[in-house]
Design an enzyme around this catalytic site. Structure first.
Site, PDB file in Angstrom:
ATOM      1  N   GLY A   1      -8.519  -5.463  -3.437  1.00 50.11           N
ATOM      2  CA  GLY A   1      -8.241  -6.832  -3.029  1.00 50.11           C
ATOM      3  C   GLY A   1      -7.238  -7.522  -3.936  1.00 50.11           C
ATOM      4  O   GLY A   1      -6.334  -8.217  -3.470  1.00 50.11           O
ATOM      5  N   CYS A   2      -7.372  -7.318  -5.233  1.00 51.66           N
ATOM      6  CA  CYS A   2      -6.459  -7.965  -6.184  1.00 51.66           C
ATOM      7  C   CYS A   2      -5.065  -7.362  -6.093  1.00 51.66           C
ATOM      8  O   CYS A   2      -4.068  -8.075  -6.254  1.00 51.66           O
ATOM      9  CB  CYS A   2      -7.008  -7.854  -7.600  1.00 51.66           C
ATOM     10  SG  CYS A   2      -8.545  -8.791  -7.803  1.00 51.66           S
ATOM     11  N   THR A   3      -4.994  -6.073  -5.812  1.00 53.02           N
ATOM     12  CA  THR A   3      -3.691  -5.441  -5.611  1.00 53.02           C
ATOM     13  C   THR A   3      -3.023  -6.006  -4.367  1.00 53.02           C
ATOM     14  O   THR A   3      -1.833  -6.360  -4.392  1.00 53.02           O
ATOM     15  CB  THR A   3      -3.837  -3.909  -5.521  1.00 53.02           C
ATOM     16  OG1 THR A   3      -4.386  -3.432  -6.760  1.00 53.02           O
ATOM     17  CG2 THR A   3      -2.510  -3.239  -5.256  1.00 53.02           C
TER      18      THR A   3
ATOM     19  N   ALA B   1      -1.825  -9.591  -5.195  1.00 50.42           N
ATOM     20  CA  ALA B   1      -0.645  -9.584  -6.064  1.00 50.42           C
ATOM     21  C   ALA B   1       0.592  -9.126  -5.293  1.00 50.42           C
ATOM     22  O   ALA B   1       1.670  -9.709  -5.437  1.00 50.42           O
ATOM     23  CB  ALA B   1      -0.881  -8.688  -7.271  1.00 50.42           C
TER      24      ALA B   1
END
Length: 163
Positions: free
Chosen positions: A44-46, A49
């Site tokens: 999710g964070c990838t 970003a």
């Protein structure tokens, strides 16, 4: 979360490359998109970003910069930024000082929330959003907020955001 219309708390922090970031250095110069995320290299964070990366030109067209913040170390941030060709710096917040300063608290104690603030050139929060699971929903809302407060730079194409 902090409310739109309130002054953004000023802070000084060390970026992943070791340089110093001072929010006050951008007063009168740039709008600042400050986004808090849980952890480098998670799916999710990838995706989040990379959504900011893929729309960085559209955001920059509104005379804005992007800064990402999580509790990861400088070395993790540097690897994450390099692996995904992120054109913006990341701030390590291992002690949670910035997360607390910006009231970016989670409902689940072990999972930091995804909170994004759009701060205008005068240092006022103009938009605050939280989408913990709709990870690419931040960028379209950031661009919408920037459209309300900042004309695009001359000659720039209209902003396009995925998500």
């Amino acid at each position: 979360m902090l409310k739109p219309g309130t002054p953004a708390p000023d802070f000084t922090a060390t970026l992943d490359d070791g340089s110093t970031f001072r929010l006050s250095d951008y007063r009168g110069k740039k709008h600042v998109v400050l986004y808090f995320y849980p952890k480098d290299f998670t799916p999710g964070c990838t995706a989040q970003a990379c959504s900011f990366r893929d729309n960085y030109g559209a955001i920059a067209a509104y005379d804005a910069i992007v800064i990402g913040i999580s509790g990861d170390s400088s070395s993790s941030h540097t690897s994450f930024r390099e692996k995904h060709s992120l054109p913006f710096p990341l701030i390590p917040d291992g002690d949670g000082r910035l997360r607390a300063l910006y009231d970016a608290k989670g409902w689940i104690p072990w999972m930091p929330p995804r909170v994004t603030y759009v701060i205008d050139k005068e240092g006022i929060i103009r938009a605050a959003m939280r989408h913990d699971f709709r990870v690419t929903a931040h960028v379209p809302e950031v661009i919408e907020a920037l459209e309300k407060i900042a004309p695009r730079a001359a000659g720039e194409s209209p902003a396009t955001a995925s998500g």
